[in-house]
Design a protein around this motif. Structure first.
Motif, PDB file in Angstrom:
ATOM      1  N   SER A 176      -4.753   2.480  -4.055  1.00 25.67           N
ATOM      2  CA  SER A 176      -3.850   2.647  -2.909  1.00 25.67           C
ATOM      3  C   SER A 176      -3.185   1.353  -2.444  1.00 25.67           C
ATOM      4  O   SER A 176      -2.154   1.398  -1.773  1.00 25.67           O
ATOM      5  N   SER A 179       0.844  -1.202   0.000  1.00 27.39           N
ATOM      6  CA  SER A 179       0.000   0.000   0.000  1.00 27.39           C
ATOM      7  C   SER A 179       0.873   1.244   0.000  1.00 27.39           C
ATOM      8  O   SER A 179       2.097   1.159   0.135  1.00 27.39           O
ATOM      9  N   SER A 186      -9.263   0.649  -1.566  1.00 29.71           N
ATOM     10  CA  SER A 186      -9.011   1.228  -2.896  1.00 29.71           C
ATOM     11  C   SER A 186     -10.218   1.070  -3.815  1.00 29.71           C
ATOM     12  O   SER A 186     -10.410   1.855  -4.750  1.00 29.71           O
TER      13      SER A 186
END
Ligand SMILES: *Cc1c(COP(=O)(O)O)cnc(C)c1O
Length: 451
Positions: free
Chosen positions: A413, A110, A385
């Motif tokens: 992300s 991430s 995300s």
């Protein structure tokens, strides 16, 4: 331009972080001391943060140098790729061009490593050899564990007990990198013991884990505390995402009409959007910047703008932000990283001033979008995300409806390879939507501190 992936060389990486505070029409109101309700000074924060990060927290310099040692570690995975989601465009039959910036290529999986590395670095430089933190689902704990490992520091992670028991793989990750992981509430702190005395089977919460991590850091001279989102210095570090994306879009001969990020505490959204806020405020660019949040924890779309505590116990400074109330208990949705009652003061102020916008999405719709994305682009996204994905899909469909071309950029992300049990639940039809009921929200907002 027919490429799918637009890459930068290491030489083209940003060497400075962008500080949006240099360009905001209104700065957020200052954080207040929880006891005195006076603005907190550097001396209040120095018990748990290094001076360099305290300076970044209040700086209004537009550009802040990224230390060479930090850039060296960034180069392990940065610059991250920008991809054109052509197969998704096709599946949606949309005239819109969709680009995504992929932060799941980091070793942590991430964007959180973008701030974990400089945070560990500045602490180490100021003689701190030990950090504490809290983690819910574990992404932040993994990132900080990796960063501490890079700099030879100890890391102690208070992990919310239910996650510790139900999400063993992120705990394994933290342990691989040498961290000690403590299920919270624990017997190690007064805060933890108090909770356990009242309820020995307490499943824990992020608020309790924060209290434990801060308590340990405040008491020990050699130990500081690190936070993975919300604060100004965290958001500053994340601006490498948007700066790179802007370069990459330029290489592709494109500029976005719409920029999207999912939003929990605000760090990946802000890291992506703030370099474009610069274009909007300083250069008059016409661009929409959208924060995508869960409808079950709708801080930006339904919260109140005002001062609130960062934790349940009321130990942290009061921050000026959109909030659902610090006692708000979000339902246990499957995007654990988006279950925070408040939001970054910078994101909140820009929303309040109409410079950015926000939207809320239901849990089942984001999993539908996630699976469509996985089947077209080949990446299983983190459920967090997936909020950005679904928002991008909605905008692409609106473009089709309106019969107009649009260029959409969103940040992916993280990957979802440690979130497969949530996908299993969705595919088995066991996930439900939890739009926040109005009466629960009203009750929670009644308890906001009166400033
Ligand atoms: C933690 C996390 C988020 C939410 O945090 P922000 O500070 O809002 O970015 C989003 N996506 C992933 C993959 C995360 O790990």
């Amino acid at each position: 331009m027919s490429e799918n992936k637009i890459l930068l060389t290491e030489k083209e990486m940003p060497r400075q972080w962008y500080n949006v505070m240099a360009d905001m029409p209104n700065l957020p109101k200052p954080p207040l001391h929880p006891a005195t309700q006076k603005p907190v000074g550097p001396e209040d924060l120095s018990a748990i943060f290094p001076m360099e990060l305290i300076k970044q927290e209040v700086s209004t310099e537009r550009w802040i140098d990224i230390p060479e040692e930090v850039q060296k570690i960034y180069r392990l995975w940065r610059p991250s790729p920008l991809c054109r989601a052509r197969r998704l465009e096709k599946a949606l039959d949309t005239p819109a061009k969709i680009f995504y910036k992929y932060e799941g290529v980091s070793p942590a999986g991430s964007h959180k490593l973008n701030t974990a590395v400089p945070q560990a670095y500045y602490n180490k430089k100021e003689g701190i050899n030990r950090l504490t933190t809290e983690t819910g689902a574990g992404q932040w704990g993994v990132a900080l564990s990796q960063a501490c490992n890079f700099f030879g520091m100890e890391c102690r992670v208070f992990m919310v007990k239910v996650s510790y028991e139900q999400k063993p793989y992120r705990r394994s990750m933290m342990q691989i990198f040498g961290s000690s992981v403590v299920p919270s509430p624990s017997n190690e702190t007064a805060a933890g013991r108090k909770v356990l005395a009242a309820d020995p089977d307490s499943p824990g919460s992020l608020g309790i884990a924060i209290s434990e991590a801060v308590e340990v850091a405040a008491q020990r001279e050699d130990t500081n505390y690190a936070l993975g989102s919300v604060l100004n210095h965290v958001i500053l570090h994340q601006t490498v995402i948007g700066q790179e994306a802007k370069e990459q879009m330029a290489k592709a001969g494109e500029y976005p009409n719409i920029v999207i990020g999912c939003c929990g505490g605000g760090s990946n959204f802000a890291g992506t959007a703030f370099p474009f806020v610069y274009d909007k405020l300083v250069r008059g660019a016409k661009i929409r910047l959208i924060a995508a949040e869960p409808s079950s924890c709708p801080t930006l779309t339904r919260g109140r703008f005002g001062y609130d505590f960062g934790d349940v116990a009321g130990l942290t400074p009061l921050l000026s932000m959109y909030t659902l109330g610090s006692e708000f208990m979000p339902p246990s949705i499957h995007a654990g990283g988006l279950r925070y009652h408040g939001d970054s003061p910078l994101v909140s102020q820009l929303l309040h001033d109409g410079i950015i916008e926000a939207t809320a999405l239901d849990q089942t719709s984001i999993f539908e979008g996630a699976i469509m994305f996985a089947r077209s682009e080949g990446i299983v996204p983190a459920p967090e995300s997936a909020h950005a994905i679904q928002c991008a899909i909605n905008e692409a469909l609106a473009a089709k409806e309106a019969g107009e071309a649009r260029t959409i950029l969103f940040t992916l992300s993280g990957h979802g390879l440690l979130d497969l049990p949530s996908y299993d639940k969705f595919m088995a039809g066991k996930l439900e939507d939890f739009p926040l009921p109005e009466d629960i929200l009203a009750k929670s907002l009644q308890n906001l501190p009166k400033i």
